[in-house]
Design a protein around this motif. Structure first.
Motif, PDB file in Angstrom:
ATOM      1  N   ILE A   1       0.848  -1.207   0.000  1.00  0.00           N
ATOM      2  CA  ILE A   1       0.000   0.000   0.000  1.00  0.00           C
ATOM      3  C   ILE A   1       0.876   1.246   0.000  1.00  0.00           C
ATOM      4  CG2 ILE A   1      -1.569   1.391   1.413  1.00  0.00           C
ATOM      5  CD1 ILE A   1      -2.954  -1.170   2.268  1.00  0.00           C
ATOM      6  N   VAL A   2       1.869   1.268   0.868  1.00  0.00           N
ATOM      7  CA  VAL A   2       2.764   2.432   0.956  1.00  0.00           C
ATOM      8  C   VAL A   2       3.520   2.632  -0.351  1.00  0.00           C
ATOM      9  CG1 VAL A   2       4.813   3.353   2.098  1.00  0.00           C
ATOM     10  CG2 VAL A   2       3.017   2.265   3.454  1.00  0.00           C
ATOM     11  N   ILE A   3       4.063   1.544  -0.912  1.00  0.00           N
ATOM     12  CA  ILE A   3       4.850   1.663  -2.141  1.00  0.00           C
ATOM     13  C   ILE A   3       3.993   2.140  -3.304  1.00  0.00           C
ATOM     14  CG2 ILE A   3       6.151   0.353  -3.864  1.00  0.00           C
ATOM     15  CD1 ILE A   3       7.089  -1.477  -1.577  1.00  0.00           C
ATOM     16  N   LYS A   4       2.859   1.474  -3.516  1.00  0.00           N
ATOM     17  CA  LYS A   4       2.016   1.826  -4.664  1.00  0.00           C
ATOM     18  C   LYS A   4       1.447   3.228  -4.541  1.00  0.00           C
ATOM     19  CE  LYS A   4       0.510  -2.849  -5.970  1.00  0.00           C
ATOM     20  NZ  LYS A   4      -0.645  -3.750  -6.109  1.00  0.00           N
ATOM     21  N   THR A   5       0.948   3.574  -3.367  1.00  0.00           N
ATOM     22  CA  THR A   5       0.365   4.904  -3.179  1.00  0.00           C
ATOM     23  C   THR A   5       1.412   5.989  -3.409  1.00  0.00           C
ATOM     24  OG1 THR A   5      -1.192   4.005  -1.553  1.00  0.00           O
ATOM     25  CG2 THR A   5      -0.881   6.386  -1.570  1.00  0.00           C
ATOM     26  N   SER A   6       2.606   5.786  -2.871  1.00  0.00           N
ATOM     27  CA  SER A   6       3.676   6.774  -3.033  1.00  0.00           C
ATOM     28  C   SER A   6       4.069   6.937  -4.492  1.00  0.00           C
ATOM     29  CB  SER A   6       4.898   6.354  -2.200  1.00  0.00           C
ATOM     30  OG  SER A   6       4.576   6.246  -0.834  1.00  0.00           O
ATOM     31  N   VAL A   7       4.228   5.813  -5.194  1.00  0.00           N
ATOM     32  CA  VAL A   7       4.639   5.877  -6.603  1.00  0.00           C
ATOM     33  C   VAL A   7       3.568   6.551  -7.444  1.00  0.00           C
ATOM     34  CG1 VAL A   7       5.152   4.488  -8.644  1.00  0.00           C
ATOM     35  CG2 VAL A   7       6.177   3.884  -6.450  1.00  0.00           C
ATOM     36  N   PHE A   8       2.300   6.191  -7.235  1.00  0.00           N
ATOM     37  CA  PHE A   8       1.215   6.814  -7.997  1.00  0.00           C
ATOM     38  C   PHE A   8       1.128   8.314  -7.717  1.00  0.00           C
ATOM     39  CE2 PHE A   8      -2.065   3.780  -9.897  1.00  0.00           C
ATOM     40  CZ  PHE A   8      -1.100   2.831 -10.213  1.00  0.00           C
ATOM     41  N   PHE A   9       1.277   8.694  -6.458  1.00  0.00           N
ATOM     42  CA  PHE A   9       1.180  10.111  -6.093  1.00  0.00           C
ATOM     43  C   PHE A   9       2.323  10.907  -6.714  1.00  0.00           C
ATOM     44  CE2 PHE A   9       2.059  13.720  -3.299  1.00  0.00           C
ATOM     45  CZ  PHE A   9       0.804  14.320  -3.245  1.00  0.00           C
ATOM     46  N   ILE A  10       3.535  10.374  -6.610  1.00  0.00           N
ATOM     47  CA  ILE A  10       4.689  11.079  -7.169  1.00  0.00           C
ATOM     48  C   ILE A  10       4.618  11.121  -8.691  1.00  0.00           C
ATOM     49  CG2 ILE A  10       7.187  10.888  -7.490  1.00  0.00           C
ATOM     50  CD1 ILE A  10       7.344   9.988  -4.575  1.00  0.00           C
ATOM     51  N   GLY A  11       4.152  10.036  -9.309  1.00  0.00           N
ATOM     52  CA  GLY A  11       4.053  10.007 -10.765  1.00  0.00           C
ATOM     53  C   GLY A  11       3.170  11.108 -11.308  1.00  0.00           C
ATOM     54  N   SER A  12       1.979  11.314 -10.692  1.00  0.00           N
ATOM     55  CA  SER A  12       1.068  12.368 -11.169  1.00  0.00           C
ATOM     56  C   SER A  12       1.478  13.737 -10.679  1.00  0.00           C
ATOM     57  CB  SER A  12      -0.365  12.068 -10.700  1.00  0.00           C
ATOM     58  OG  SER A  12      -0.431  11.989  -9.288  1.00  0.00           O
ATOM     59  N   GLY A  13       2.503  13.797  -9.823  1.00  0.00           N
ATOM     60  CA  GLY A  13       3.026  15.093  -9.409  1.00  0.00           C
ATOM     61  C   GLY A  13       4.192  15.537 -10.264  1.00  0.00           C
ATOM     62  N   ILE A  14       4.880  14.604 -10.869  1.00  0.00           N
ATOM     63  CA  ILE A  14       6.018  14.952 -11.727  1.00  0.00           C
ATOM     64  C   ILE A  14       5.547  15.416 -13.097  1.00  0.00           C
ATOM     65  CG2 ILE A  14       8.031  13.986 -12.910  1.00  0.00           C
ATOM     66  CD1 ILE A  14       8.454  12.205 -10.482  1.00  0.00           C
ATOM     67  N   LEU A  15       4.555  14.726 -13.667  1.00  0.00           N
ATOM     68  CA  LEU A  15       3.986  15.096 -14.956  1.00  0.00           C
ATOM     69  C   LEU A  15       2.472  15.222 -14.811  1.00  0.00           C
ATOM     70  CD1 LEU A  15       5.930  12.747 -17.416  1.00  0.00           C
ATOM     71  CD2 LEU A  15       6.231  15.219 -17.141  1.00  0.00           C
ATOM     72  N   PRO A  16       1.828  16.074 -15.579  1.00  0.00           N
ATOM     73  CA  PRO A  16       0.362  16.184 -15.537  1.00  0.00           C
ATOM     74  C   PRO A  16      -0.266  14.832 -15.859  1.00  0.00           C
ATOM     75  CG  PRO A  16       1.307  18.027 -16.733  1.00  0.00           C
ATOM     76  CD  PRO A  16       2.422  17.051 -16.495  1.00  0.00           C
ATOM     77  N   TRP A  17      -1.320  14.485 -15.138  1.00  0.00           N
ATOM     78  CA  TRP A  17      -1.917  13.157 -15.290  1.00  0.00           C
ATOM     79  C   TRP A  17      -2.401  12.888 -16.709  1.00  0.00           C
ATOM     80  CZ3 TRP A  17      -6.923  12.445 -16.889  1.00  0.00           C
ATOM     81  CH2 TRP A  17      -7.774  13.552 -16.847  1.00  0.00           C
ATOM     82  N   ASN A  18      -2.872  13.950 -17.413  1.00  0.00           N
ATOM     83  CA  ASN A  18      -3.400  13.737 -18.759  1.00  0.00           C
ATOM     84  C   ASN A  18      -2.295  13.465 -19.785  1.00  0.00           C
ATOM     85  OD1 ASN A  18      -2.360  16.302 -18.827  1.00  0.00           O
ATOM     86  ND2 ASN A  18      -4.347  17.327 -19.029  1.00  0.00           N
ATOM     87  N   GLU A  19      -1.031  13.569 -19.366  1.00  0.00           N
ATOM     88  CA  GLU A  19       0.069  13.178 -20.233  1.00  0.00           C
ATOM     89  C   GLU A  19       0.492  11.722 -19.990  1.00  0.00           C
ATOM     90  OE1 GLU A  19       3.383  15.795 -20.041  1.00  0.00           O
ATOM     91  OE2 GLU A  19       2.174  17.632 -20.279  1.00  0.00           O
ATOM     92  N   LEU A  20      -0.142  11.086 -19.018  1.00  0.00           N
ATOM     93  CA  LEU A  20       0.243   9.730 -18.632  1.00  0.00           C
ATOM     94  C   LEU A  20      -0.795   8.693 -19.027  1.00  0.00           C
ATOM     95  CD1 LEU A  20       1.546  10.548 -15.023  1.00  0.00           C
ATOM     96  CD2 LEU A  20       2.896  10.321 -17.118  1.00  0.00           C
ATOM     97  N   VAL A  21      -1.866   9.112 -19.713  1.00  0.00           N
ATOM     98  CA  VAL A  21      -2.953   8.198 -20.066  1.00  0.00           C
ATOM     99  C   VAL A  21      -2.589   7.420 -21.328  1.00  0.00           C
ATOM    100  CG1 VAL A  21      -4.645   9.679 -18.963  1.00  0.00           C
ATOM    101  CG2 VAL A  21      -4.133   9.983 -21.402  1.00  0.00           C
ATOM    102  N   PRO A  22      -3.261   6.293 -21.573  1.00  0.00           N
ATOM    103  CA  PRO A  22      -2.909   5.435 -22.718  1.00  0.00           C
ATOM    104  C   PRO A  22      -2.903   6.154 -24.062  1.00  0.00           C
ATOM    105  CG  PRO A  22      -4.345   4.250 -21.229  1.00  0.00           C
ATOM    106  CD  PRO A  22      -4.276   5.654 -20.708  1.00  0.00           C
ATOM    107  N   GLY A  23      -3.774   7.115 -24.266  1.00  0.00           N
ATOM    108  CA  GLY A  23      -3.808   7.806 -25.550  1.00  0.00           C
ATOM    109  C   GLY A  23      -2.579   8.647 -25.807  1.00  0.00           C
ATOM    110  N   MET A  24      -1.856   8.998 -24.762  1.00  0.00           N
ATOM    111  CA  MET A  24      -0.688   9.864 -24.888  1.00  0.00           C
ATOM    112  C   MET A  24       0.635   9.090 -24.844  1.00  0.00           C
ATOM    113  SD  MET A  24      -2.014  12.831 -25.297  1.00  0.00           S
ATOM    114  CE  MET A  24      -0.568  13.858 -25.057  1.00  0.00           C
ATOM    115  N   THR A  25       0.678   8.007 -24.089  1.00  0.00           N
ATOM    116  CA  THR A  25       1.925   7.256 -23.936  1.00  0.00           C
ATOM    117  C   THR A  25       1.626   5.817 -23.550  1.00  0.00           C
ATOM    118  OG1 THR A  25       4.027   7.103 -22.717  1.00  0.00           O
ATOM    119  CG2 THR A  25       2.132   7.961 -21.517  1.00  0.00           C
ATOM    120  N   ASP A  26       2.523   4.922 -23.963  1.00  0.00           N
ATOM    121  CA  ASP A  26       2.423   3.524 -23.565  1.00  0.00           C
ATOM    122  C   ASP A  26       3.284   3.212 -22.346  1.00  0.00           C
ATOM    123  OD1 ASP A  26       0.669   2.844 -25.620  1.00  0.00           O
ATOM    124  OD2 ASP A  26       2.321   2.471 -27.026  1.00  0.00           O
TER     125      ASP A  26
END
Length: 743
Positions: free
Chosen positions: A229-254
């Motif tokens: 829980i700690v690992i996944k939550t931290s990684v997901f939170f940091i991931g959407s904080g480094i780049l805008p979430w709409n740049e991380l969706v399947p239509g934009m990147t694999d």
């Protein structure tokens, strides 16, 4: 025949089983789909999914102490409901759910390989991976479990590095709005992310190999869920904080998380994260294929699937048809290439199965309240009811958000129901010649009141029957003695095969001739064969030795060439470490006797020096002589000039140690030569061995390997147990002192 699995898995291994499976799919495969469904709120979704998993995890933790069998959720529900339609649907869902999840891992693997090697197509890599995993599972994977632990540890370290470094690159503006699709988006993402926590259920399939499972497994389940829980939550939170979430969706990147890693560490960061993804998805798909194929194997064993699913290849000892069937399902899932629908259907299957696991706990509490439970779910029945409620809520959320996936899931379940009522009653048993016997429930026996047991590790059919006949003869003369033959089937030290107990029962890496021999003695008074499935032969045999009082361990002699260089192997460790008298027996051709009666040792030659080791060995010689009604000859070789009369008088004083007739022989010359010379007149030579016996060491004045090789009768080497002299440091000191004296 009593069968058992050796308990060798500790807390760390149990944690690695769980964490290694749970850590892969969410971060490395479903991150983009999660952001597309919940935006930055994906971190909240993965957190809530983990909290929801705790309720069902607690149910697993109690059930593993109630149902002491391998098999996980399917077995629990089957046992609780009586193996009816509910148990079948649970197994059906777990089988297909595990298999379809492999499609996610294969696609993720293809993405990461394509990122590092752009010239390799994603789909080609995914299909190659499926074929490779199927082939290795059919062949019988023998990769080291320690390596698997190392891989998981490295993954955790890389993700921890990502979190620590990523904190300094977060732009909190990217987190706004946190829930662009409202809480419904969070709950939808929570639904398919929940299936990424199913790894904790795999710990329960290892329950028969875990040390103190009633304590270790509940702790491992809770600790692993909390850590993930700690690992996944931290990684997901940091991931959407480094780049805008709409740049991380399947239509934009694999490769959404690789993109964030590149933002942190440049190209090197991207490659490092891709490498971690390769390891994670490879580990996860192997585990999931194994879990899926073993579920279908177990269902076939219960006659819930066609008997062909439980056929086991005699050479590889793996359920080939079950593995191939699972691989076909994986290929279909890969070909669909729809992560969202695949993950949703998989989640519906998993949520259904896990709901039934909570129901199974409630049933067991009501119908079997008297059963001992080393772990009890707190706040019962609230906790399992919350587990059921959360699972049903997530199923409804997934149904609302993805009607197509719901229709597919319901269609598959309906097909299962039709199969159950229309096809299953007509099922035939497995192909003739394939063993399908269940491993019986193991109940530990305490032998605190039994003394002088004779433990015989058997592995070589050429020596097994002679050893058994020898042990039976001694035991027959002692009313309180039991012979315990121990056959160890070595299983791969591999986390991927811990749930494969049924396949291991098909004589995995074992000798069918030896097992058939043990079955012949099964039920005979005074003999209790034990079959142990273990990763470590020495550990398995020692687990039996430690349960007995004053045991005698008998093993076969396998040649002097081996003995000279056997430091660290099983025989050497038994001689050096076993808290028991240990004997090595070589049966000479002239003493072989008839196959069912064994050798007849009527005349025993005992080279007797009078020292401590000779005195301890004399006790064993006395047991053998009584069993065979034999005459004992005490042989003492003196040096030129030594007083013969004094030596004979001393030996006469030792006669009282024996219950059988004793003769005395004193002569001059070399001890090895004299023993070999006189051996033709005897049936058995017994020699006492010191605790530091081994490479090029003297044993009571003679080289045992030369005597065993040259003697014209059978030879038994006895290493007698002494609590004081057994201490390694003391033995080492005495050994150095003796060498200094002789130099």
């Amino acid at each position: 025949m009593k069968q058992k699995l050796d308990r060798t898995l500790g807390m760390y291994s149990a944690l690695m089983i769980s964490i290694g499976t749970m850590i892969g799919s969410a971060i490395f495969v479903l991150a983009g789909t999660s952001y597309a469904t919940a935006g930055p709120g994906a971190s909240l979704a993965i957190f809530l999914a983990g909290i929801a998993a705790v309720f069902t995890g607690l149910s697993f933790a109690e059930l593993v102490t109630v149902v002491p069998k391998a098999g996980g959720g399917y077995v629990y529900v089957k046992e609780a409901t009586g193996n009816n339609i509910i148990g079948f649907i649970c197994g059906w869902g777990f089988w297909l759910g595990y298999a379809m999840s492999c499609g996610l891992f294969a696609l993720g693997f293809g993405n990461f390989v394509h990122y590092i090697f752009p010239f390799i197509p994603q789909m080609a890599t995914a299909y190659v991976l499926v074929v490779y995993v199927a082939f290795t599972n059919i062949r019988g994977t023998k990769s080291s479990g320690n390596l698997q632990n190392i891989i998981t540890t490295v993954l955790i370290a890389l993700l921890a590095l990502y979190v620590v470094v990523g904190v300094f690159h977060i732009d909190m503006g990217n987190q706004k709005p946190y829930t662009p699709f409202g809480m419904s988006g969070v709950f939808n993402a929570m639904g398919f992310l929940y299936m990424t926590y199913i790894g904790y259920g795999l710990i329960t399939t290892a329950s028969e190999e875990v040390i103190e499972p009633e304590k270790t497994i509940p702790k491992a389940i809770l600790i692993s869920i909390a850590a993930v829980i700690v690992i996944k939550t931290s990684v997901f939170f940091i991931g959407s904080g480094i780049l805008p979430w709409n740049e991380l969706v399947p239509g934009m990147t694999d490769t959404p998380m690789i993109d964030t890693a590149m933002k942190i560490g440049g190209r090197f960061g991207g490659y490092l994260f891709a490498f971690a993804g390769i390891l994670a998805t490879l580990s996860s798909i192997n585990t999931a294929v194994m879990a899926s194929s073993r579920t279908s194997f177990a269902m076939a064993r219960d006659n819930r699937l066609p008997g062909i699913f439980k056929t086991v290849n005699r050479r590889t000892k793996t359920p080939v048809v079950s593995i191939v069937a699972t691989s076909v399902i994986v290929v279909v899932a890969v070909s669909i290439r729809d992560l969202e629908h695949i993950s949703t259907v998989t989640s519906i299957f998993s949520l259904t199965g896990y709901s039934l696991v909570n129901v199974a706990l409630i049933i067991f509490r009501k119908k079997s309240p008297e059963l001992e439970r080393k772990f009890r779910v707190p706040f019962f029945p609230v906790t399992p009811l919350l587990g059921i409620g959360v699972n049903l809520f997530l199923i409804i959320q997934l149904a609302i958000s993805d009607f197509i996936a719901l229709a597919i899931a319901l269609g598959v379940i309906a097909a299962g129901v039709l199969y159950y009522y229309l096809v299953m009653p007509k099922l035939k048993y497995a192909t003739k010649g394939i063993a399908t016997v269940d491993i019986p429930e193991i109940r530990e026996e305490r032998n605190a009141d039994r003394e002088n047991e004779i433990i015989i590790p058997v592995s070589n059919p050429r020596t097994a029957e002679n050893l058994l006949n020898f042990g039976r003869k001694i035991a027959a003369a002692e009313s309180s003695t039991t012979v315990v033959p121990v056959k160890v089937n070595v299983i791969p030290d591999n986390l991927l095969t811990i749930s494969d107990y049924e396949a291991m029962q098909r004589n995995r890496d074992g000798d069918e001739a030896v097992i058939a021999l043990l079955k012949k003695y099964e039920g005979e008074p005074g003999i209790k064969p034990v079959l142990i499935h273990s990763r470590d032969i020495f550990h398995a045999v020692m687990s039996v030795v430690h349960k007995e009082k004053n045991p005698l361990v008998l093993m076969g002699w396998h040649g002097a060439g081996i003995v000279k260089y056997m430091y660290g192997n099983f025989t050497y460790r038994m001689l050096q470490e076993a808290p028991a008298d240990v004997g090595l027996l070589r049966i000479h051709d002239k003493n072989a006797g008839k196959p069912h009666t064994g050798a007849e040792f009527k005349r025993i030659l005992f080279p007797y020096g009078g020292g401590k080791y000779s005195q301890m060995t004399a006790k064993v010689v006395n047991r053998i002589a009584k069993a065979y009604d034999a005459t004992i000859t005490l042989l003492h070789v003196i040096d030129h000039g030594e007083d013969r009369a004094e030596t004979e008088e001393y030996l006469k004083g030792s006669i009282e140690r024996f219950d059988q007739p004793v003769e005395i022989m004193v002569c001059e010359g070399g001890l090895v030569e004299k023993v070999v010379e006189f051996s033709a007149q005897y049936d058995l030579v017994v020699m006492g061995a010191s605790l530091d016996w081994g490479i090029q060491e003297m044993v009571t004045g003679l080289r045992t390997d030369r005597v065993v090789d040259l003697a014209e009768c059978s030879v038994l080497i006895i290493k007698s147990y002494d609590l004081f002299l057994q201490k390694k440091k003391l033995r080492g000191l005495l050994h150095k002192t003796r060498r200094a004296i002789h130099q």
